[in-house]
Enzyme design. Sequence first.
Site, PDB file in Angstrom:
ATOM      1  N   TYR A  31     -27.618 -29.428  20.697  1.00  0.00           N
ATOM      2  CA  TYR A  31     -27.313 -30.137  21.936  1.00  0.00           C
ATOM      3  C   TYR A  31     -27.410 -29.194  23.118  1.00  0.00           C
ATOM      4  O   TYR A  31     -27.462 -27.973  22.944  1.00  0.00           O
ATOM      5  CB  TYR A  31     -25.912 -30.778  21.869  1.00  0.00           C
ATOM      6  CG  TYR A  31     -24.760 -29.806  22.036  1.00  0.00           C
ATOM      7  CD1 TYR A  31     -24.428 -28.906  21.034  1.00  0.00           C
ATOM      8  CD2 TYR A  31     -24.021 -29.766  23.212  1.00  0.00           C
ATOM      9  CE1 TYR A  31     -23.382 -28.008  21.189  1.00  0.00           C
ATOM     10  CE2 TYR A  31     -22.965 -28.869  23.376  1.00  0.00           C
ATOM     11  CZ  TYR A  31     -22.650 -27.992  22.359  1.00  0.00           C
ATOM     12  OH  TYR A  31     -21.629 -27.099  22.521  1.00  0.00           O
ATOM     13  N   ARG A  50     -33.810 -22.944  25.793  1.00  0.00           N
ATOM     14  CA  ARG A  50     -32.796 -22.718  24.748  1.00  0.00           C
ATOM     15  C   ARG A  50     -32.831 -23.845  23.718  1.00  0.00           C
ATOM     16  O   ARG A  50     -32.686 -23.615  22.503  1.00  0.00           O
ATOM     17  CB  ARG A  50     -31.408 -22.588  25.378  1.00  0.00           C
ATOM     18  CG  ARG A  50     -30.347 -22.193  24.365  1.00  0.00           C
ATOM     19  CD  ARG A  50     -29.034 -21.844  25.012  1.00  0.00           C
ATOM     20  NE  ARG A  50     -28.420 -22.989  25.664  1.00  0.00           N
ATOM     21  CZ  ARG A  50     -27.339 -22.904  26.455  1.00  0.00           C
ATOM     22  NH1 ARG A  50     -26.770 -21.741  26.693  1.00  0.00           N
ATOM     23  NH2 ARG A  50     -26.832 -23.985  27.010  1.00  0.00           N
ATOM     24  N   LYS A 149     -27.252 -23.566  19.546  1.00  0.00           N
ATOM     25  CA  LYS A 149     -26.248 -24.488  20.097  1.00  0.00           C
ATOM     26  C   LYS A 149     -26.198 -25.745  19.235  1.00  0.00           C
ATOM     27  O   LYS A 149     -26.706 -26.801  19.628  1.00  0.00           O
ATOM     28  CB  LYS A 149     -26.606 -24.797  21.560  1.00  0.00           C
ATOM     29  CG  LYS A 149     -25.446 -25.310  22.384  1.00  0.00           C
ATOM     30  CD  LYS A 149     -25.767 -25.217  23.869  1.00  0.00           C
ATOM     31  CE  LYS A 149     -24.758 -25.927  24.734  1.00  0.00           C
ATOM     32  NZ  LYS A 149     -23.377 -25.523  24.528  1.00  0.00           N
ATOM     33  N   GLU A 181     -16.599 -14.683  22.572  1.00  0.00           N
ATOM     34  CA  GLU A 181     -16.778 -15.634  23.674  1.00  0.00           C
ATOM     35  C   GLU A 181     -15.679 -16.683  23.600  1.00  0.00           C
ATOM     36  O   GLU A 181     -14.766 -16.571  22.787  1.00  0.00           O
ATOM     37  CB  GLU A 181     -18.170 -16.272  23.612  1.00  0.00           C
ATOM     38  CG  GLU A 181     -18.439 -17.027  22.318  1.00  0.00           C
ATOM     39  CD  GLU A 181     -19.820 -17.699  22.268  1.00  0.00           C
ATOM     40  OE1 GLU A 181     -20.434 -17.924  23.326  1.00  0.00           O
ATOM     41  OE2 GLU A 181     -20.261 -18.007  21.148  1.00  0.00           O
ATOM     42  N   LEU A 205     -23.326 -17.486  21.975  1.00  0.00           N
ATOM     43  CA  LEU A 205     -24.359 -18.283  22.614  1.00  0.00           C
ATOM     44  C   LEU A 205     -24.680 -17.605  23.941  1.00  0.00           C
ATOM     45  O   LEU A 205     -23.769 -17.338  24.738  1.00  0.00           O
ATOM     46  CB  LEU A 205     -23.847 -19.704  22.875  1.00  0.00           C
ATOM     47  CG  LEU A 205     -24.921 -20.604  23.488  1.00  0.00           C
ATOM     48  CD1 LEU A 205     -25.877 -21.102  22.404  1.00  0.00           C
ATOM     49  CD2 LEU A 205     -24.306 -21.770  24.220  1.00  0.00           C
TER      50      LEU A 205
END
Length: 283
Positions: A31, A50, A149, A181, A205
């Site tokens: 996504y 991406r 992702k 993260e 990511l």
Amino acid sequence: MQVYLNGQFTSRDKASVSIIDRGFVFGDGIYEVIRVVDGRMFRLEAHLVRMDRGLKGLGIPFTAQQRNELDGVMETLIEENNLQKGEGTIYLQITRGAALPRTHAFPPSDTPPTVMIMASPFVPDTEILEKGGHAITVPDIRWSRCDLKTVNLLPNVMAAQEEKKRNAGGVLMIRDGFVTEGYKNNVFAVFDGTLQTYPDSPYILSGITRDVVFEIAKEEGIPLKMAPIEEKEILKADEVMLTGTITDIQPVVSVDGHRIGMGRPGPVARLLQKGLRHRMDSE
Ligand code: PDD
């Protein structure tokens, strides 16, 4: 709300996917979340690059023609959902499609992917952006391909629920003693004027907002260090912040109850916030 599903525009309550969709059964898909400001999609190309990398990484077949159609679809959704003015987001999800029998390995390569896109109004959390948040740490229990992702977000969901339960404002995930993260954002810290963040790696990511931060830092002459930050070191930082498409640049004023810097948003965070806002409003 008008949404797009597999070639059709339809209202959200009429749009439905198959119970054998691999996104539903295996979490087998990727996504993107794209910020919309006054009808313009911020850094769209970077999101699509991406997305392509994610599709390749998972081996989901997606043709150049399918990809080229997405721009027009998103433009239409922005209009249909009255997002030409103000703030919004686009959510785009592509799964490996619907297939029986249920087998873990990929279905035949001609199985059409499921493509779903929706556009919604978005209200930034101005209070936390202004005052900063009190963050917590949680173990990073995710897999070793966090650079993709994917819709497999259970560890992120659990981290977000912990944040909610503890009434916190931000989560730092810890892997092997280092801050990787957030569950929906990247983490930066400032030490003696140098901005530091986890380097590009399968453990994070690489955020589009993170790239914008790199740009602003370069422009403003802020030195950048790409190196993991130890959990105990981050408590000594002058500033900590979270960056992401729906986070913007959120200052963190404490971590696990330890005050960061002066306990209020610092000058680097303010500079970056201004730089991001300027780019979102003018690009
Ligand atoms: N999250 N790290 C993780 C784990 C993320 O899920 C995200 C984005 C980011 C920041 O990436 P970007 O700057 O490209 O938004 C970092 C999206 C917004 C979400 O899941 O809602």
